[in-house]
Motif scaffolding. Structure first.
Motif, short mmCIF file in Angstrom:
data_model
loop_
_atom_site.label_atom_id
_atom_site.label_comp_id
_atom_site.label_asym_id
_atom_site.label_seq_id
_atom_site.Cartn_x
_atom_site.Cartn_y
_atom_site.Cartn_z
N UNK A 117 0.83 -1.21 0.00
CA UNK A 117 0.00 0.00 0.00
C UNK A 117 0.86 1.25 0.00
N UNK A 118 1.99 1.22 0.70
CA UNK A 118 2.85 2.40 0.78
C UNK A 118 3.52 2.74 -0.55
N UNK A 119 3.46 1.84 -1.51
CA UNK A 119 3.99 2.15 -2.84
C UNK A 119 3.03 3.01 -3.64
N UNK A 120 1.81 3.19 -3.14
CA UNK A 120 0.81 4.01 -3.83
C UNK A 120 0.94 5.48 -3.41
N UNK A 121 0.40 6.34 -4.23
CA UNK A 121 0.38 7.76 -3.91
C UNK A 121 -0.83 8.05 -3.03
N UNK A 122 -0.64 8.03 -1.72
CA UNK A 122 -1.75 8.23 -0.79
C UNK A 122 -2.20 9.69 -0.75
N UNK A 123 -1.39 10.58 -1.25
CA UNK A 123 -1.77 12.00 -1.24
C UNK A 123 -2.72 12.36 -2.39
N UNK A 124 -3.08 11.36 -3.19
CA UNK A 124 -4.01 11.62 -4.29
C UNK A 124 -5.42 11.96 -3.79
N UNK A 125 -5.71 11.59 -2.53
CA UNK A 125 -7.03 11.85 -1.96
C UNK A 125 -6.89 12.85 -0.81
N UNK A 126 -7.28 14.09 -1.01
CA UNK A 126 -7.09 15.10 0.04
C UNK A 126 -7.94 14.86 1.29
N UNK A 146 -6.47 10.36 14.37
CA UNK A 146 -6.44 10.41 12.91
C UNK A 146 -6.16 11.84 12.44
N UNK A 147 -5.32 11.93 11.43
CA UNK A 147 -5.00 13.24 10.85
C UNK A 147 -5.00 13.14 9.34
N UNK A 148 -5.40 14.23 8.68
CA UNK A 148 -5.38 14.26 7.23
C UNK A 148 -3.94 14.13 6.74
N UNK A 149 -3.73 13.22 5.80
CA UNK A 149 -2.38 13.07 5.24
C UNK A 149 -1.92 14.37 4.60
N UNK A 150 -2.85 15.06 3.95
CA UNK A 150 -2.50 16.30 3.26
C UNK A 150 -2.02 17.40 4.20
N UNK A 151 -2.29 17.25 5.51
CA UNK A 151 -1.87 18.27 6.48
C UNK A 151 -0.51 17.97 7.11
N UNK A 184 -19.71 4.43 1.30
CA UNK A 184 -19.10 3.13 1.56
C UNK A 184 -18.59 2.48 0.27
N UNK A 185 -19.38 2.54 -0.79
CA UNK A 185 -18.98 1.93 -2.07
C UNK A 185 -17.77 2.64 -2.64
N UNK A 186 -17.79 3.97 -2.63
CA UNK A 186 -16.66 4.72 -3.17
C UNK A 186 -15.38 4.46 -2.36
N UNK A 187 -15.51 4.42 -1.04
CA UNK A 187 -14.35 4.15 -0.20
C UNK A 187 -13.80 2.76 -0.47
N UNK A 188 -14.69 1.78 -0.58
CA UNK A 188 -14.24 0.41 -0.85
C UNK A 188 -13.50 0.34 -2.18
N UNK A 189 -14.01 1.05 -3.18
CA UNK A 189 -13.36 1.08 -4.48
C UNK A 189 -11.95 1.65 -4.37
N UNK A 190 -11.80 2.69 -3.55
CA UNK A 190 -10.47 3.27 -3.35
C UNK A 190 -9.53 2.27 -2.67
N UNK A 191 -10.04 1.55 -1.67
CA UNK A 191 -9.21 0.54 -1.01
C UNK A 191 -8.79 -0.54 -2.00
N UNK A 192 -9.70 -0.93 -2.89
CA UNK A 192 -9.36 -1.94 -3.90
C UNK A 192 -8.22 -1.45 -4.78
N UNK A 193 -8.25 -0.17 -5.13
CA UNK A 193 -7.17 0.40 -5.95
C UNK A 193 -5.81 0.22 -5.28
N UNK A 194 -5.80 0.39 -3.96
CA UNK A 194 -4.54 0.27 -3.22
C UNK A 194 -4.07 -1.17 -3.08
#
Length: 198
Positions: A117-126, A146-151, A184-194
């Motif tokens: 997962x860390x090989x992905x660009x996690x900053x793509x989602x603000x 929890x903190x926003x990665x973008x911050x 929930x569906x959109x979040x799950x789709x993002x997790x699948x991408x990772x």
């Protein structure tokens, strides 16, 4: 004898004598549970379409829906799929409803899944949060958890990523409950991408 006396505030007395609040609460939880059951079916379909590209552990256990009454004294519902919690290679996606607070979607990984997962660009989602707590099993979004990665500065982000586990999360305020299925569906789709292996 004073210790066994019952005392309630006016507000508490009203609720004590009115079962409609509990009946309404039960109906709400039943509807959210039904929605999460439908979400679990969608998750299984989405994962199934990517079966050849996902880690086989994704399919080790079927989805599990749980509920409770006392996460910080409030009711909750939780859907886990995948749900592999054995060390060293944890892999879990958790959809969570917390009464009066929020809906959240989290990915918890450790071991080789974390490294992938860390090989992905996690900053793509603000709107993506990262867990800064010592435990991955807290579900609130206060700054000590929890903190926003973008911050985050690059240095702090790298430091957080050195922990044994990586927990990422999205949240939806409970006031936006109508958006929960899509969230929930959109979040799950993002997790699948990772999780998809290139």
């Amino acid at each position: 004898m004073d210790r066994v006396k019952l005392q309630f505030s006016k507000e508490e007395s009203v609720l004590l004598t009115d079962p409609s609040f509990i009946l309404t609460k039960n109906r709400i939880l039943a509807r959210i549970s039904e929605m999460m059951g439908a979400i679990s079916e969608e998750e299984v379909k989405m994962a199934g379409l990517l079966r050849e590209q996902l880690p086989p552990e994704v399919f080790q256990f079927p989805p599990k829906l749980s509920r409770g009454e006392q996460y910080q004294q409030l009711p909750w519902l939780m859907l886990d799929f995948p749900r592999v919690f054995q060390e060293p290679d944890q892999l879990a996606i958790r959809q969570f409803f917390w009464w009066g607070k929020l809906f959240s979607s989290t990915l918890v990984v450790s071991g080789r899944h974390k490294e992938a997962v860390l090989h992905s660009d996690l900053k793509q989602w603000p709107d993506l949060y990262i867990c800064v707590h010592a435990s991955p099993w807290e579900h609130h979004f206060e700054a000590d958890n929890a903190q926003l990665i973008s911050s985050l500065s690059d240095e702090k982000y790298r430091s957080i990523c050195k922990k044994e586990f990586l927990k990422l999360a999205f949240q939806l305020p409970v006031e936006n409950w109508e958006q929960a299925p899509e969230f929930f569906i959109q979040s799950y789709s993002r997790w699948m991408q990772l999780l998809v292996r290139s």
